[in-house]
Design a protein around this motif. Structure first.
Motif, mmCIF file in Angstrom:
data_model
loop_
_atom_site.group_PDB
_atom_site.id
_atom_site.type_symbol
_atom_site.label_atom_id
_atom_site.label_comp_id
_atom_site.label_asym_id
_atom_site.label_seq_id
_atom_site.Cartn_x
_atom_site.Cartn_y
_atom_site.Cartn_z
ATOM 1 N N GLN A 119 48.609 9.833 -0.842
ATOM 2 C CA GLN A 119 48.429 9.696 0.600
ATOM 3 C C GLN A 119 47.175 10.444 1.039
ATOM 4 O O GLN A 119 46.878 11.509 0.533
ATOM 5 N N GLU A 120 46.488 9.885 2.017
ATOM 6 C CA GLU A 120 45.310 10.562 2.553
ATOM 7 C C GLU A 120 45.758 11.782 3.357
ATOM 8 O O GLU A 120 46.839 11.801 3.947
ATOM 9 N N THR A 121 44.922 12.813 3.381
ATOM 10 C CA THR A 121 45.243 14.080 4.034
ATOM 11 C C THR A 121 45.603 13.900 5.505
ATOM 12 O O THR A 121 46.603 14.440 5.976
ATOM 13 N N GLU A 122 44.804 13.137 6.244
ATOM 14 C CA GLU A 122 45.068 12.931 7.674
ATOM 15 C C GLU A 122 46.389 12.200 7.897
ATOM 16 O O GLU A 122 47.155 12.547 8.791
#
Length: 166
Positions: free
Chosen positions: A82-85
């Motif tokens: 998953q992307e951090t944001e």
């Protein structure tokens, strides 16, 4: 499905689920119930399967779960996928149940001004109610505590309900 006249159409929610399952199975879908999973397998950026608590692993072209988004993304799909944001936003999800349940003990079924009679009628049956917003439900509860009833009846066309059995 039944008809409640001015109260709207009623349908059995169990029958809806059964019909959906039959159609899905007809189309070749395998449905597992009571199959506990702890994580979703990811390969190449997409879900490819789930290991079950029974130690069996199910792989599929399409994986569908019935868990809420917060649980799925915070506990069942590893952070590395998953992307951090996106991960930060998932942590901020507020989740809760949008239900209200009340148990009452009555001497007999209630009679209503608009629906006379204390013999069993369709409007005495349990049903699922969908209200316009959570704020609407909260205000209705506050009004009921203060005044004994909601000061703002349901707006027409913005809600619905279904019987929970036929």
């Amino acid at each position: 499905m039944g008809d409640m006249g001015d109260m709207g159409d009623m349908g059995d929610i169990g029958a809806i689920a059964q019909t959906m399952c039959k159609e899905a199975e007809y189309l070749g879908v395998t449905i597992r119930i009571k199959a506990e999973i702890k994580k979703v397998l990811i390969d190449g950026g997409r879900a490819t399967g789930v290991p079950l608590s029974s130690r069996e692993t199910i792989t599929a072209i399409i994986v569908v779960t019935n868990v809420d988004s917060k649980l799925l993304y915070s506990q069942m799909i590893r952070e590395q996928h998953q992307e951090t944001e996106f991960r930060r936003r998932v942590r901020g999800f507020r989740v809760g149940s949008g239900t209200f349940h009340m148990n009452v003990t009555l001497y007999e079924l209630p009679g209503f001004t608009c629906k006379h009679g204390t013999h069993l009628q369709p409007h005495h049956q349990p049903r699922i109610v969908i209200d316009p917003t959570m704020n609407y439900l909260e205000q209705a509860c506050v009004d009921a505590i203060k005044h004994g009833w909601s000061k703002q009846p349901k707006p027409p066309g913005k809600w619905g309900y279904w019987s929970t059995w036929s």
